[in-house]
Design a protein around this motif. Structure first.
Motif, PDB file in Angstrom:
ATOM      1  N   ARG A 184     -88.948 -23.987  -8.805  1.00  0.00           N
ATOM      2  CA  ARG A 184     -89.935 -23.317  -9.669  1.00  0.00           C
ATOM      3  C   ARG A 184     -91.301 -23.264  -8.989  1.00  0.00           C
ATOM      4  O   ARG A 184     -91.950 -22.205  -8.947  1.00  0.00           O
ATOM      5  CB  ARG A 184     -90.052 -24.060 -10.999  1.00  0.00           C
ATOM      6  CG  ARG A 184     -88.856 -23.920 -11.914  1.00  0.00           C
ATOM      7  CD  ARG A 184     -88.996 -24.840 -13.134  1.00  0.00           C
ATOM      8  NE  ARG A 184     -87.873 -24.703 -14.056  1.00  0.00           N
ATOM      9  CZ  ARG A 184     -87.699 -25.460 -15.139  1.00  0.00           C
ATOM     10  NH1 ARG A 184     -88.603 -26.405 -15.433  1.00  0.00           N
ATOM     11  NH2 ARG A 184     -86.654 -25.280 -15.921  1.00  0.00           N
ATOM     12  N   GLN A 232     -93.151 -19.967  -7.452  1.00  0.00           N
ATOM     13  CA  GLN A 232     -94.472 -19.587  -7.951  1.00  0.00           C
ATOM     14  C   GLN A 232     -95.418 -19.239  -6.810  1.00  0.00           C
ATOM     15  O   GLN A 232     -96.232 -18.319  -6.922  1.00  0.00           O
ATOM     16  CB  GLN A 232     -95.058 -20.744  -8.766  1.00  0.00           C
ATOM     17  CG  GLN A 232     -96.412 -20.479  -9.372  1.00  0.00           C
ATOM     18  CD  GLN A 232     -96.318 -19.833 -10.734  1.00  0.00           C
ATOM     19  OE1 GLN A 232     -95.466 -18.982 -10.983  1.00  0.00           O
ATOM     20  NE2 GLN A 232     -97.176 -20.233 -11.638  1.00  0.00           N
ATOM     21  N   THR A 245     -99.505 -24.322 -11.324  1.00  0.00           N
ATOM     22  CA  THR A 245     -98.377 -25.114 -10.833  1.00  0.00           C
ATOM     23  C   THR A 245     -97.743 -25.901 -11.969  1.00  0.00           C
ATOM     24  O   THR A 245     -96.510 -25.993 -12.072  1.00  0.00           O
ATOM     25  CB  THR A 245     -98.831 -26.071  -9.715  1.00  0.00           C
ATOM     26  OG1 THR A 245     -99.427 -25.311  -8.659  1.00  0.00           O
ATOM     27  CG2 THR A 245     -97.657 -26.856  -9.159  1.00  0.00           C
ATOM     28  N   ALA A 261     -95.594 -23.572 -13.918  1.00  0.00           N
ATOM     29  CA  ALA A 261     -94.321 -23.312 -13.245  1.00  0.00           C
ATOM     30  C   ALA A 261     -93.351 -24.468 -13.429  1.00  0.00           C
ATOM     31  O   ALA A 261     -92.151 -24.262 -13.674  1.00  0.00           O
ATOM     32  CB  ALA A 261     -94.561 -23.048 -11.761  1.00  0.00           C
ATOM     33  N   GLY A 270     -90.905 -20.325 -12.224  1.00  0.00           N
ATOM     34  CA  GLY A 270     -91.782 -19.698 -11.243  1.00  0.00           C
ATOM     35  C   GLY A 270     -91.817 -18.190 -11.420  1.00  0.00           C
ATOM     36  O   GLY A 270     -90.772 -17.538 -11.512  1.00  0.00           O
ATOM     37  N   ASN A 271     -93.028 -17.629 -11.473  1.00  0.00           N
ATOM     38  CA  ASN A 271     -93.197 -16.185 -11.659  1.00  0.00           C
ATOM     39  C   ASN A 271     -94.537 -15.794 -11.068  1.00  0.00           C
ATOM     40  O   ASN A 271     -95.557 -16.426 -11.365  1.00  0.00           O
ATOM     41  CB  ASN A 271     -93.144 -15.836 -13.153  1.00  0.00           C
ATOM     42  CG  ASN A 271     -93.077 -14.350 -13.404  1.00  0.00           C
ATOM     43  OD1 ASN A 271     -93.694 -13.558 -12.698  1.00  0.00           O
ATOM     44  ND2 ASN A 271     -92.314 -13.951 -14.410  1.00  0.00           N
ATOM     45  N   THR A 272     -94.537 -14.758 -10.253  1.00  0.00           N
ATOM     46  CA  THR A 272     -95.783 -14.303  -9.639  1.00  0.00           C
ATOM     47  C   THR A 272     -96.839 -13.998 -10.692  1.00  0.00           C
ATOM     48  O   THR A 272     -98.031 -14.247 -10.489  1.00  0.00           O
ATOM     49  CB  THR A 272     -95.521 -13.052  -8.782  1.00  0.00           C
ATOM     50  OG1 THR A 272     -94.517 -13.351  -7.813  1.00  0.00           O
ATOM     51  CG2 THR A 272     -96.784 -12.614  -8.065  1.00  0.00           C
ATOM     52  N   ARG A 323     -99.189 -16.714 -11.814  1.00  0.00           N
ATOM     53  CA  ARG A 323    -100.177 -17.175 -10.827  1.00  0.00           C
ATOM     54  C   ARG A 323    -101.519 -16.485 -11.007  1.00  0.00           C
ATOM     55  O   ARG A 323    -102.502 -16.828 -10.334  1.00  0.00           O
ATOM     56  CB  ARG A 323     -99.631 -16.921  -9.415  1.00  0.00           C
ATOM     57  CG  ARG A 323    -100.192 -17.829  -8.354  1.00  0.00           C
ATOM     58  CD  ARG A 323     -99.506 -17.636  -7.012  1.00  0.00           C
ATOM     59  NE  ARG A 323     -99.742 -16.337  -6.442  1.00  0.00           N
ATOM     60  CZ  ARG A 323     -98.775 -15.547  -5.980  1.00  0.00           C
ATOM     61  NH1 ARG A 323     -97.508 -15.930  -6.043  1.00  0.00           N
ATOM     62  NH2 ARG A 323     -99.057 -14.363  -5.461  1.00  0.00           N
TER      63      ARG A 323
END
Length: 749
Positions: A641, A645, A707, A710, A715-717, A720
């Motif tokens: 994850r 990210q 972080t 995530a 995790g996903n752009t 961010r």
């Protein structure tokens, strides 16, 4: 810019037949040109002014080619050099004749000043120009389209130039006795001229014109009305120093810097916007029309044309003074110009590369909720409302983003494109705040670079175009960091209140904003030893109190409509079931999420009973139960994850998965290509900033926050986004350090 060509209404006719904007510009330029020629009569100065004028025209052609016509390079260059559109249907380029009229005013101003230098009177030139303008306008109305008519339309500006020259001469004569004695006269004269001019326009060339009024009459009265309006406004400007307050001066300057864009780009921007309403658009040889309320399109056209004007004004000042970009940075205009540049970048990408369909999932939720709020429908679950108008309360997402979008809905902007255009303003706000924060922590030079990165970095503008709340969260997170720095520099109760309120708004945009209380506020307030322990505790209480006051209306509403307590949203509970199942603990979606995790449970067990607050807890328990049963796999999943990210685990797959959210693949690829070098520079910038013994923690907090998100979720752009502005700032610091080191200086200075 009328709403319906078949409808006859007073505002429509006045707008169509009285073009005071062009008249004012030409007249004002005539005044300014004479003053400039008197101060600097060199031929070289005139040539430079004409060159700058052509650059402005080239910018107009470029913007229209990108936003309106998508013309070929050869057509655009032909238009730029001939000041005429190669196709008569190319709307937005009619301003070319105004640009030519301004150029003629510049040349004639040099002639007037030359005559004055030889002791000759120039009153006869004013009379000749007035006669030429009136005659050309009358003759133009009698002719059909063609080159001769275009030439006559150019001559029709001669009387406006004459009005400017006359006002300049009157001003020069009266100012010899000082401005005070003439201020009242100026106001009275200006008021009479404007009232007479507009009155004549409405009653004699507008919808109240007498039956049988011929073309000759209309042309004559347009000449009289336009000239009187120009003269009235210009004479009124003579009284400004004596009668205008500081606030008035600020407003005047703001309008002044936006005015070039409002004149040069208003038509092109209007056409570009209204073509995004295909279901209401009517386009013919006369122009473009909307079959319904045109107010939103006009508002957007004014905003974006004004931002273009700010950028143009900055370029003109930069070219005129020949200053370096660094020396211009402290000027507020430079900051506004960079934010305007970011706004125009977002507009161009929205109209050219963004996906046209983003009407599903979360974007649909925010869009529909915004329109419901505008009609006083509170916060019903939008999909149920669309199906059967069931008022089922929801707190699936935070309320702030749909509240912001509802601003557009309240003045008629209820389409997806309206909400996207409003979101672009949030993106421009990010650019502005990045500049302010970078200047706070690293100086003006770094602020300029950071602002430019924020303006062009795709990861900061992609989300504006698909209606996600992360840009709003990024804006508020960056503001909170800025206010934290300012609190550290000058602790006060007001600064604590502002910090707490900003964090609360961030939490109402996205629930993880509450993390800033622990990650940012605690170290910010507790670590400084210059304050006593009691004072630090009081500031913490102030932050917490204001935070609670801001979120309390939403939390109390949730207490009233739900069985269980929902402080911010239910989404943080429900997403756990998407992020904890077989398909995301191994295989192709490792470290991501899977909608069918929930669907498989729903198929096996059916719908959970209760309201949203109750069902979200059941979904949370299902996700936590799965995570507990597979605790041995958690280290691998958590690492995947976090790495996903930060684009260190399957970044190519992230690009493909981003398309499901509406992210443009090519733009996301460019964003990824920019991200890695920016991250490397950001690491350098962090070390340099810390080495210079500057406070680094607030800039690191957004990275820690995303972080944590995530690790908790997946995790996903997109998640961010709150850290991307800080990345731009640290990358700018790192770039400045590298450049300084290459030049042989001290990179820690």
């Amino acid at each position: 810019m009328a709403v319906d060509p078949s409808a006859s209404s007073l505002p429509r006719n006045v707008f169509v037949r009285v073009d005071a904007g062009a008249a004012l510009v030409v007249g004002a330029v005539a005044v300014a040109a004479i003053e400039r020629r008197r101060a600097d009569g060199r031929t070289r100065a005139l040539v430079l002014d004409l060159a700058r004028l052509w650059v402005l025209w080239f910018l107009v052609v470029a913007v229209n080619s990108v936003l309106v016509h998508r013309a070929t390079m050869s057509d655009a260059l032909s238009t730029a050099f001939t000041f005429r559109a190669h196709d008569s249907a190319q709307l937005g380029l009619g301003v070319g004749r105004v640009i030519l009229a301004v150029a003629i005013a510049l040349v004639l101003a040099s002639l007037v000043v030359a005559f004055e230098a030889h002791g000759r009177r120039v009153i006869w030139l004013v009379g000749v120009l007035a006669a030429v303008g009136w005659g050309a306008r009358i003759a133009e109305a009698e002719m059909s389209s063609g080159f001769a008519r275009s030439l006559l339309s150019l001559g029709a500006f001669a009387d406006y130039i004459a009005a400017g020259f006359a006002v300049s001469s009157i001003s020069r004569a009266l100012l010899r006795n000082g401005p005070r004695p003439m201020s009242r006269f100026a106001v009275v004269a200006a008021g009479l001229l404007v009232v007479l001019g507009l009155g004549a326009a409405v009653f004699l060339v507008g919808p109240l014109a007498p039956d049988g009024a011929g073309v000759f009459d209309h042309g004559l009265w347009r000449a009289v009305c336009g000239t009187s309006v120009v003269a009235g406004v210009l004479i009124g400007s003579l009284a400004r120093p004596a009668l205008m307050s500081s606030t008035g001066v600020l407003i005047e300057r703001s309008l002044a810097v936006a005015a070039p864009g409002l004149l040069l780009g208003h038509e092109g921007m209007f056409v570009a916007v209204v073509r995004r309403y295909p279901e209401r658009l009517h386009e013919d040889a006369r122009g473009v029309w909307l079959a319904a309320n045109a107010s939103p399109a006009i508002v957007w056209a004014v905003i974006f044309a004004g931002s273009f004007g700010v950028l143009v004004s900055w370029m003109v000042i930069a070219m005129h003074h020949r200053r370096t970009v660094r020396s211009l940075l402290p000027m507020p205009l430079t900051v506004a110009a960079l934010a305007s540049f970011g706004l125009l970048v977002r507009l161009v990408t929205l109209f050219n590369v963004a996906p046209e369909r983003t009407d599903g999932g979360d974007p649909r939720f925010y869009h529909v909720t915004a329109n419901l709020l505008a009609h006083a429908r509170s916060f019903p679950e939008p999909l149920n409302w669309l199906n059967d108008e069931t008022m089922r309360p929801t707190a699936l997402h935070g309320p702030l983003y749909p509240i912001v979008l509802s601003v557009s809905s309240r003045f008629g902007g209820t389409q997806y494109i309206d909400h996207k255009l409003l979101s672009l303003l949030i993106g421009a706000g990010i650019v502005l705040v990045v500049i302010l924060l970078a200047r706070e922590v690293a100086g003006s030079g770094v602020a300029l670079v950071a602002g430019f990165l924020a303006a062009v970095y795709p990861n900061l503008w992609i989300l504006d175009e698909i209606l996600f709340p992360e840009p709003l969260a990024a804006l508020l997170t960056t503001l909170a960091v800025l206010f934290a720095y300012r609190w550290r520099a000058s602790p006060s109760w007001r600064a604590s209140a502002v910090l707490g309120g900003t964090i609360a708004l961030g939490a109402l945009a996205r629930g993880e904003g509450i993390l800033l209380l622990g990650l940012l506020v605690l170290p910010c307030v507790v670590l400084p030893k210059s304050l006593s322990l009691g004072t630090r505790v009081k500031h913490l209480v102030m932050v917490g109190l204001v935070f609670g006051l801001v979120i309390s209306p939403w939390s109390l509403r949730n207490v009233r409509v739900f069985v269980n307590v929902v402080p911010l949203s239910t989404n943080s509970n429900e997403l756990l079931v998407y992020a904890n199942c077989d398909t995301v603990y191994s295989g192709g979606l490792l470290g991501y999420w899977d909608f069918y995790c929930q669907e498989r449970i729903r198929s096996a067990q059916g719908e959970f009973p209760g309201d949203e607050s109750q069902t979200s807890l059941r979904w949370r328990d299902a996700g936590l139960d799965y995570a507990g049963d597979h605790a041995a796999e958690l280290p691998k999943v958590l690492a995947a994850r976090a790495l996903r990210q930060w684009e260190f685990f399957r970044p190519g797959q992230n690009l493909a998965l981003g398309e499901d959210e509406g992210r443009h693949r090519a733009s996301a690829t460019v964003a990824l290509a920019m991200y890695y070098p920016m991250l490397a520079l950001g690491i350098v910038g962090a070390f340099v900033h810390r080495r210079a013994r500057r406070w680094l923690l607030p800039l690191i907090v957004p990275f820690l926050g995303v972080t944590v998100v995530a690790l908790y979720a997946y995790g996903n752009t997109r998640f961010r986004a709150p850290a991307e502005p800080a990345l731009c700032i640290l990358a700018a610091i790192g770039l400045a350090a590298v450049v300084t080191r290459v030049r042989g200086g001290d990179s820690s200075a």
